[in-house]
Design a protein around this motif. Sequence first.
Motif, PDB file in Angstrom:
ATOM      1  N   ARG A  36      35.974   5.572  21.030  1.00 34.22           N
ATOM      2  CA  ARG A  36      37.403   5.699  21.307  1.00 34.22           C
ATOM      3  C   ARG A  36      37.931   7.060  20.895  1.00 34.22           C
ATOM      4  O   ARG A  36      37.274   7.789  20.153  1.00 34.22           O
ATOM      5  N   ARG A  37      39.083   7.392  21.397  1.00 32.16           N
ATOM      6  CA  ARG A  37      39.707   8.679  21.105  1.00 32.16           C
ATOM      7  C   ARG A  37      41.136   8.448  20.628  1.00 32.16           C
ATOM      8  O   ARG A  37      41.776   7.473  21.012  1.00 32.16           O
ATOM      9  N   GLU A  38      41.631   9.372  19.855  1.00 31.15           N
ATOM     10  CA  GLU A  38      43.006   9.274  19.352  1.00 31.15           C
ATOM     11  C   GLU A  38      43.728  10.570  19.697  1.00 31.15           C
ATOM     12  O   GLU A  38      43.226  11.660  19.382  1.00 31.15           O
ATOM     13  N   ARG A  44      33.138   3.860  17.978  1.00 33.98           N
ATOM     14  CA  ARG A  44      32.936   3.074  19.187  1.00 33.98           C
ATOM     15  C   ARG A  44      33.455   3.772  20.439  1.00 33.98           C
ATOM     16  O   ARG A  44      34.005   3.147  21.350  1.00 33.98           O
ATOM     17  N   PRO A  99      43.062  -4.088  18.395  1.00 31.32           N
ATOM     18  CA  PRO A  99      43.254  -2.628  18.481  1.00 31.32           C
ATOM     19  C   PRO A  99      43.791  -2.064  17.161  1.00 31.32           C
ATOM     20  O   PRO A  99      44.492  -2.757  16.425  1.00 31.32           O
TER      21      PRO A  99
END
Lengths: 449, 286
Positions: free
Chosen positions: B172-174, B170, B260
């Motif tokens: 998002r980044r980590e 989706r 989250p």
Amino acid sequence: MRDRAGPASSAVTVAEPERPQFDAIVVGAGPAGSAAALELARAGNSVALLERGPFPGAKNVYGGVVYGRILDELIPGWYDEMPVQRWITRRQTMLLDGERSMTVDFRSQNWGRAPYNGATTYRAEFDDWLAGHAQKAGAVLVPSTVATRLLCTERGRVVGVRTDRPDGDLTAKVVIACDGVNSFLAKQAGLFPGDQAEHTTLGVKETLALPARTIDERFGVSGHEGVDIEMLGCTQGIPGGGFLYTNYDTLSVGLVLGLKGLAKAGKRPEEVLAELKRHPSIQPLVRGAELVEYSAHLIPEGGYDTMPQLVGDGLLVAGDAAAMCLAAGIWLEGVNFAMGSGMYAGRAASKALTSGDLGDLRAYRTLLESSFVLADHKKLRKAPELVLSERVQQRYPGLVCDLVEGMFTVENPRPKPGVRKLLRASAKRNGVKMRELARDALTGLRSFG
Amino acid sequence: MAESLMPLIVALLRWTDARARIDPLSGEVETDPRGAGPSEADRCALEHALRIAEAAGGRCAAVTLAPEPAEEMLRDALACGADAVLRVDVPSWDSRVPDSGATTARALAHAIRTELGEPSLVLTGDHSADRGTGSTPAFLAAELGCAQALGLVELSYADGELLALRRLDRGRRERLAVPLPAVCSVEPAGVRLRRAALPSTLAARRAEIPVVAGAVAAEPVTAHAARPFRPRAKELPPPPEADPRLRLLRLTGAHEHREPPRVVVTDDPAEAADELLEYLRGKGYL
């Protein structure tokens, strides 16, 4: 920013190198370049063989026959190791007009045995094989590298090339430009006279996959025997011709179209090719085949009168870069002329390097003139013009088909017409005057005789 | 970062034909060694390795498990600036191990340790272009007993710290601080392999490529039956909304409130297992 080769690029002036990095630089690892590098390396010279593709043969477009006689001299026993698709044992010249065609078909089983005559091959395999010989002889192949400019001294002597790599200048005592049709290096050296577009054609080709057994059945061959079909009258009025060659399990079918004629006609080359594939004489041969590749490339077809100067100061030009492709109607040859010119360029360069006198590079032209390379081109210098003329392209295929149809149509109870009467009627129907026919026959006889 | 000095950065390059052709009738894969080379992801991995080695003052080595024609790829790596290369030999293209990645990882780990030394960082493409599962880097991390960070889109080394950015679902980044030693796999993004200079290219053409025998015990794969993959059709009714924008939002799941992700960092396997079980119970799976 990377330096790029292009029509706007020009030679770079540099100081005379104290110690050139190589004896010779050969630009382009096609048949001409690899043959030149092989000759030079065998003579003990240090050679850099630059290739723009990731491997030799990666960038070419080819669907034709390699005639290997010149390889007898370059690589004895070549036919035992050369990557071959099929040995050509059957050769056809086909004239097409509307839904009709007239074919001259010749077969020789001698061509399917050593020492052979010609073969179809995939150039990705063939070029790699030939460059491999040059490498084994000691040439250093530098792939994925484009020679963008010539390096020249203030006096105009070529002393190397600039490449598109960082720190990309490479120096040598001799440079041999085998960078293909529309050679930017030969143009930078001022060796090309005038506009080349008039004498350049566009070759378009489809590679069509069929099972080998189907090809055998459709073309009346077996094993590794193959067929070469050259066609005239299939280009919808655009100067050019067509071809169909059998590979082992693919066909190469395509067209050669005059650039200016194509632009004037306002047609897409793939449309003209699609029309050829629909012709009743071609459609049964390609039916059901899977299209695996479509490609296009320029071809220098002008012949002897459109060649550049072959020798510059420290520079030789060979192969397609020197317009060595022979497009003379019944003879369509290129790779053998490329290999021949490359071999003689390598030989002349080697002699000049040994003597230390770059004036000896002039021997290149003498070697070419005393061999088939320029002898054939000189003899056939009028042939390209004749073959691409409006009458040969647009009227003679119809004339021949009318004549043959008249001969073989049985109209009993009317008696059979005489051939002379049929010829006159066919010529008139196709707008050909007997005087023109005689003149073209004489030109053809002078060219081919 | 456990140590600031990084003596050995290894770029693992898988030699693959990105244009392999599959026969539609037999399913046979036709490959051409002349057009083969590293995938774009592997090329990015090499560029990352070169940059990190330069930044950390370490050595960069390029390693592959492949037959002889793959030496062209290693020459290119040398030309780009690799300090060392190593080819782990397999006799032919087909004899590369078609396994889960475990056997390949074992062979590579053994060759790297014995020929090059203990690596501080191993970088590779996220998965090979030919049937790759992306599991080899994970197996390699287990073999080498080091951390792993897979599927990275950014990687940087500064002040003795290796930082990575990983793509999640989706969009998002980590962000990760990767402890060393580690195995990292990168996606083909963010960097582009440098163009080798001509002098180093010429030098690489003449370089000897070290080769070691691949200590690979290939497990034979036997296909008892083969049939086309035909997943069962699943009915998906269209969203009921009349407005195309709302239908699009419903389909993409954008703007939906989501819990989250909870990042759990633990070295204790039992604790990690408990966390996982609790999560599954919470979601009603257990």
